[in-house]
Design an enzyme around this catalytic site. Structure first.
Site, PDB file in Angstrom:
ATOM      1  N   ASP A  32      95.569  53.543   2.020  1.00 41.31           N
ATOM      2  CA  ASP A  32      94.677  54.150   3.002  1.00 41.31           C
ATOM      3  C   ASP A  32      95.516  54.605   4.198  1.00 41.31           C
ATOM      4  O   ASP A  32      96.408  53.887   4.650  1.00 41.31           O
ATOM      5  CB  ASP A  32      93.635  53.119   3.459  1.00 41.31           C
ATOM      6  CG  ASP A  32      92.713  53.677   4.528  1.00 41.31           C
ATOM      7  OD1 ASP A  32      91.779  54.407   4.168  1.00 41.31           O
ATOM      8  OD2 ASP A  32      92.951  53.405   5.730  1.00 41.31           O
ATOM      9  N   GLU A 160     103.747  80.293  11.946  1.00 37.30           N
ATOM     10  CA  GLU A 160     102.698  80.635  10.973  1.00 37.30           C
ATOM     11  C   GLU A 160     101.697  81.584  11.578  1.00 37.30           C
ATOM     12  O   GLU A 160     101.208  82.517  10.923  1.00 37.30           O
ATOM     13  CB  GLU A 160     102.000  79.359  10.486  1.00 37.30           C
ATOM     14  CG  GLU A 160     100.997  79.572   9.354  1.00 37.30           C
ATOM     15  CD  GLU A 160      99.569  79.832   9.822  1.00 37.30           C
ATOM     16  OE1 GLU A 160      98.704  80.028   8.959  1.00 37.30           O
ATOM     17  OE2 GLU A 160      99.317  79.848  11.046  1.00 37.30           O
ATOM     18  N   HIS A 289      91.459  79.113  17.655  1.00 33.37           N
ATOM     19  CA  HIS A 289      92.367  79.983  18.412  1.00 33.37           C
ATOM     20  C   HIS A 289      91.952  80.128  19.879  1.00 33.37           C
ATOM     21  O   HIS A 289      92.126  81.187  20.479  1.00 33.37           O
ATOM     22  CB  HIS A 289      92.472  81.364  17.754  1.00 33.37           C
ATOM     23  CG  HIS A 289      93.347  81.381  16.550  1.00 33.37           C
ATOM     24  ND1 HIS A 289      93.730  82.541  15.905  1.00 33.37           N
ATOM     25  CD2 HIS A 289      93.946  80.356  15.864  1.00 33.37           C
ATOM     26  CE1 HIS A 289      94.503  82.246  14.873  1.00 33.37           C
ATOM     27  NE2 HIS A 289      94.647  80.926  14.828  1.00 33.37           N
ATOM     28  N   ASP A 308      93.411  60.695   3.733  1.00 31.50           N
ATOM     29  CA  ASP A 308      93.484  59.853   2.546  1.00 31.50           C
ATOM     30  C   ASP A 308      93.670  60.687   1.278  1.00 31.50           C
ATOM     31  O   ASP A 308      94.358  60.266   0.342  1.00 31.50           O
ATOM     32  CB  ASP A 308      92.232  58.989   2.431  1.00 31.50           C
ATOM     33  CG  ASP A 308      92.184  57.878   3.468  1.00 31.50           C
ATOM     34  OD1 ASP A 308      93.253  57.505   3.994  1.00 31.50           O
ATOM     35  OD2 ASP A 308      91.082  57.394   3.770  1.00 31.50           O
TER      36      ASP A 308
END
Length: 321
Positions: A32, A160, A289, A308
């Site tokens: 976890d 990016e 944004h 997870d």
């Protein structure tokens, strides 16, 4: 996550806060991932932004400080890290690559997320969440003593938001042999949207529409991720490889890819609200944004589940074939 484009200083002091430990895990079972740990990283990204002009964008000091924070955590955990610099728009950008020692170097599983924000804000959901979640998954590998069959590699991408620049530069720098060794790429871009959806990249194009299936092997990645969500009773929906995030350069050279996404500026439909809760007719992320993309702009449940799911995918896909 960048806007729809179909083409493509210094370190800070680390926080002294103690992060929640995890129990050791076997190769068969992922641990976890404590959301408290992921949110501690997000708080650091917010503090970095606050101290560096209000953003963590390409070419700005907040980006490099974010990278230095992530690198220091990985170095302390035993990763082999390298900073790959590139130039774009008159500024120096950086990718951070982290390799976990061991595993078959000819069978690489990679997970990545873009670390940069837009200039208008701190970029905590976009994409502090993906960056923090894969960082904590990487640290979980170290804490648990996991020794996978495949070699594990993590990447944090620069620029990016300007058109997948950092990930494109990384992929283009690889030789054909190096590319062939990467057997899967997991992409995590916006995994804590406040009005969250549960989207998984559609590796097999099961709905028959959109951009088509990913490279061979992408369907297995999608199935592996879906198995986690079905196990916790969460229904997912496919999302197309539409060129908006860093899986793009990988799939263009035939590397299988997958990952999760909780939604950006698109509005949640009535059917989606009935499926997942939240508000119909409202954007998955109303602060997309913008300056309000802060640590207040996070859905803890979505962030916890997606974190997870990242561990589940890493453990499942890096173990015995």
């Amino acid at each position: 996550m960048k806007t729809r484009l179909l083409g493509f200083a210094g370190a800070i002091a680390l926080a002294a806060a103690t992060l929640t430990p995890i129990a050791p895990a076997s190769a068969a079972a992922a641990p976890d991932i404590p959301i408290a740990n992921v949110k501690a990283h997000l708080s650091q990204f917010q503090s970095i932004s606050n101290a560096n002009g209000g953003n963590r964008a390409h070419g700005r000091p907040g980006y490099r400080a974010s990278l230095d924070y992530v690198k220091a955590r990985l170095d302390s955990a035993g990763y082999q890290t390298s900073i790959r610099s590139f130039s774009y728009n008159g500024a120096t950008g950086y990718n951070l690559i982290a390799d976990w020692p061991g595993g078959d170097a000819n069978q690489v599983l990679m997970a990545g997320a873009h670390l940069d924000s837009v200039r208008s804000g701190a970029g905590i959901n976009d994409n502090g969440t993906g960056s923090a979640a894969i960082l904590e998954a990487a640290l979980a590998v170290a804490r648990s003593g996991y020794q996978p069959t495949k070699h594990l590699r993590f990447g944090w991408w620069g620029a990016e938001e300007l058109g997948l620049i950092g990930s494109s530069r990384y992929v283009s720098s690889l030789t054909a042999t190096e590319r062939s060794r990467i057997k899967g790429y997991l992409n995590y871009d916006m995994v804590g949207s406040p009005n969250a959806g549960y989207f998984v990249y559609d590796g097999d194009n099961s709905d028959g529409v959109g951009s088509g299936p990913g490279p061979a092997g992408s369907a297995q990645i999608e199935s592996t991720i879906n198995s986690y969500f079905s196990g916790i009773g969460v229904t997912t929906r496919g999302t197309d490889f539409d060129g908006r995030s860093d899986y793009g350069p990988f799939i263009r050279v035939g590397i299988p890819a997958g990952g999760t996404f909780t939604g950006a500026e698109g509005r949640k439909t009535t059917a989606q609200a009935q499926l997942w809760g939240g508000q119909a007719g409202v954007a998955f992320d109303r602060c997309y944004h913008s300056s309000c993309d802060t640590t207040s702009n996070i859905n803890d449940t979505a962030l916890d589940r997606n974190s997870d799911s990242i561990a589940h995918a890493i453990w499942a896909l890096s173990g015995p074939a």
